[in-house]
Design a protein around this motif. Structure first.
Motif: not given
Length: 366
Positions: A324, A327, A330
């Motif tokens: 993950q 993320k 981003d």
């Protein structure tokens, strides 16, 4: 990208069915998920509970170091043991993940500078001075003060770590120990897995004053992903209901006995069950960004990074495992961070601090 703290070492020791080379359905770290997350380097913590001391603690530490040393050659296409910044960069150039060793808890040196030096020879590149309990020479953030910070021997430990080129980790230490370390250390100091106390009032987190003083000496705050160190509302609700901890500890002991990997997994599962019942507030992964924001607003982007505590803590929703990690990239882009600052936060700052520590050690030996 560098993650400065994972507890996956416990799975190597206690989980006989664990295959680090396969994508597992449980836990947080394995090669496929490190690859999916874009992780270039990861520090494996060598840890025992603070209640395990003396020769027993040393034996457990050596067994864990041995497990890490055996893990790397078992996956030669994917992993490379690293002991320096140059090693990390070489591994990255070859498309491999750099594996580094960390000692979590000064009780593991058994009050011996000789053993500290041995751990360094084995590849340990930082030591967390305490865990949840005081050690003989330093106070922990979650124990009753006994030494008023560092003892004289504790100061000798810091000097020796500076000489060796071993990063001094102030996660878990008391506020007074923290202050003493900054006074003694000639090298930058790192909190490898701590978050911000202003956002979540835990003694494991750093106050704004601590963050400023750490940055003033070119140190780093590596944000911990544990729900209890990220979410202020979660922590307050948990403290207000001590029976949650009692119930979890009782169930975990019944299910797992002394199996530390099992204990960590079951504690996380039970915590999520309590959240699903609406008895504790949910903590989402975006809290990680909020803590990064807080550090950056205080001292700038040169002093923040990531120390997940994967496989050793309760992860926030949406950041359950290493896959993950994108993320975070981003999320930082969406919050307006520049590419250069994101690269610092994801790993560049750690490489800079490691290089500083290595250079100071080299100069001390010259």
């Amino acid at each position: 990208m560098v993650d400065t703290h994972v507890d996956t070492t416990q799975r190597l020791i206690y989980d006989k069915s664990f295959d680090f080379g396969a994508r597992n359905v449980d836990g947080s770290v394995d090669i496929p998920r490190l690859r999916e997350g874009g992780i270039g380097a990861v520090f494996f913590a060598v840890w025992t509970p603070g209640s395990v001391t003396g020769n027993a603690a040393v034996e457990r530490a050596v067994a864990q170091i041995d497990a890490i040393h055996r893990l790397v050659p078992a996956h030669p296409q994917d992993l490379s043991l690293a002991k320096s910044v140059d090693d990390i960069r070489a591994a990255h150039a070859e498309g491999r993940i750099a594996v580094l060793i960390a000692i979590e808890g000064g009780h593991l040196i058994n009050r011996s500078l000789h053993l500290l030096r041995k751990y360094h020879q084995f590849g340990a590149r930082y030591m967390t001075l305490t865990h949840s309990l005081n050690v003989e020479w330093a106070d922990s953030s979650t124990d009753e003060p006994r030494h008023n910070g560092l003892t004289e021997f504790g100061r000798e430990v810091i000097v020796e770590m500076n000489r060796l080129g071993m990063m001094v980790d102030v996660s878990h230490v008391s506020d007074k120990t923290f202050a003493d370390v900054l006074e003694v250390s000639t090298a930058p100091v790192i909190a490898t897995h701590s978050s911000c106390r202003t956002r979540c009032d835990s003694p494991r987190n750093l106050t704004d004053a601590m963050i400023r003083s750490l940055a003033a000496k070119r140190g780093l705050v590596q944000i911990n992903f544990h729900m209890g160190f990220l979410g202020g509302a979660f922590r307050e609700a948990y403290k207000a209901n001590p029976h949650f901890e009692t119930e979890i500890d009782s169930t975990v002991t019944h299910l797992c006995g002394d199996n530390l990997a099992c204990q960590m997994r079951e504690a996380s599962r039970l915590t999520r069950e309590i959240i699903a019942q609406g008895k504790l507030p949910r903590v989402d992964w975006t809290e990680i960004l909020d803590h990064i924001d807080h550090v950056v607003q205080l001292v700038g982007p040169d002093y923040a990074g990531l120390g997940s505590d994967f496989d050793g803590a309760n992860m926030p929703y949406g950041m359950e495992d290493a896959s993950q990690f994108p993320k975070i990239t981003d999320g930082l882009l969406k919050r307006g961070y520049s590419d250069a600052d994101i690269c610092k936060i994801l790993g560049g700052n750690v490489l800079r601090l490691m290089q500083d520590v290595e250079t100071i050690a080299h100069n001390m030996e010259a």
